[in-house]
Motif scaffolding. Structure first.
Motif, short mmCIF file in Angstrom:
data_model
loop_
_atom_site.label_atom_id
_atom_site.label_comp_id
_atom_site.label_asym_id
_atom_site.label_seq_id
_atom_site.Cartn_x
_atom_site.Cartn_y
_atom_site.Cartn_z
N ASP A 72 36.56 40.76 40.77
CA ASP A 72 37.63 41.61 40.25
C ASP A 72 38.47 42.00 41.46
O ASP A 72 38.12 42.92 42.20
CB ASP A 72 37.04 42.83 39.55
CG ASP A 72 38.11 43.71 38.90
OD1 ASP A 72 39.29 43.59 39.30
OD2 ASP A 72 37.76 44.51 38.03
N ASN A 74 41.23 43.48 41.62
CA ASN A 74 41.81 44.83 41.54
C ASN A 74 40.86 45.88 42.10
O ASN A 74 41.30 46.95 42.53
CB ASN A 74 42.17 45.17 40.10
CG ASN A 74 43.33 44.33 39.60
OD1 ASN A 74 44.26 44.02 40.35
ND2 ASN A 74 43.29 43.98 38.32
N LYS A 75 39.57 45.57 42.04
CA LYS A 75 38.55 46.49 42.56
C LYS A 75 37.98 46.02 43.89
O LYS A 75 37.02 46.62 44.40
CB LYS A 75 37.42 46.65 41.54
CG LYS A 75 37.84 47.29 40.24
CD LYS A 75 36.66 47.46 39.30
CE LYS A 75 37.07 48.15 38.01
NZ LYS A 75 35.93 48.32 37.07
#
Length: 125
Positions: A72, A74-75
């Motif tokens: 992920d 975004n994380k």
């Protein structure tokens, strides 16, 4: 980039565990990230990798069809979902990263220049 691995613990044979590798810094999606593992009495070995960019995955034969690596961006996190765990999966698991790594080297330890601290997974029979 700094890496922080977590999620290890004790699990029964046949069970599941999810490891996380959180990275600090920017441009995380430009890094190939891999999981290596150090089994007792053996050398550290490659388990799985996910490439930068489109996120192509690659697995060792010993974990293929049981483990899934995904990310992920975004994380700034890469995960290793481990299913059907067996006692022989008992190891310290390390995440590692390399910027724009050629896919030919994705299973080769020496090409990874950033490493997390390791997280212990113990599978009981």
């Amino acid at each position: 980039v700094q890496l922080q691995a977590s999620g290890g613990g004790l699990v029964q044979a046949g069970g599941s565990r999810r490891l996380s590798c959180v990275a600090s810094g920017r441009a995380f999606n430009s890094y190939t990230v891999a999981w290596f593992r150090h089994l007792p009495g053996k050398e550290r070995e490659f388990a799985a990798a996910i490439s930068h960019g489109i996120g192509t995955t690659y697995y060792s034969e010993s974990v293929k069809n049981r483990f899934i690596i995904f990310r992920d961006n975004n994380k700034n996190t890469v995960y290793l979902q481990m299913d059907s765990l067996q006692p022989e999966d008992t190891a310290t698991y390390y995440c590692a990263a390399a910027s724009f790594l050629d896919e030919r080297y994705r299973s080769t330890e020496r090409y990874y220049n950033f490493w997390g601290q390791g997280t212990q997974v113990t599978v009981s029979s």
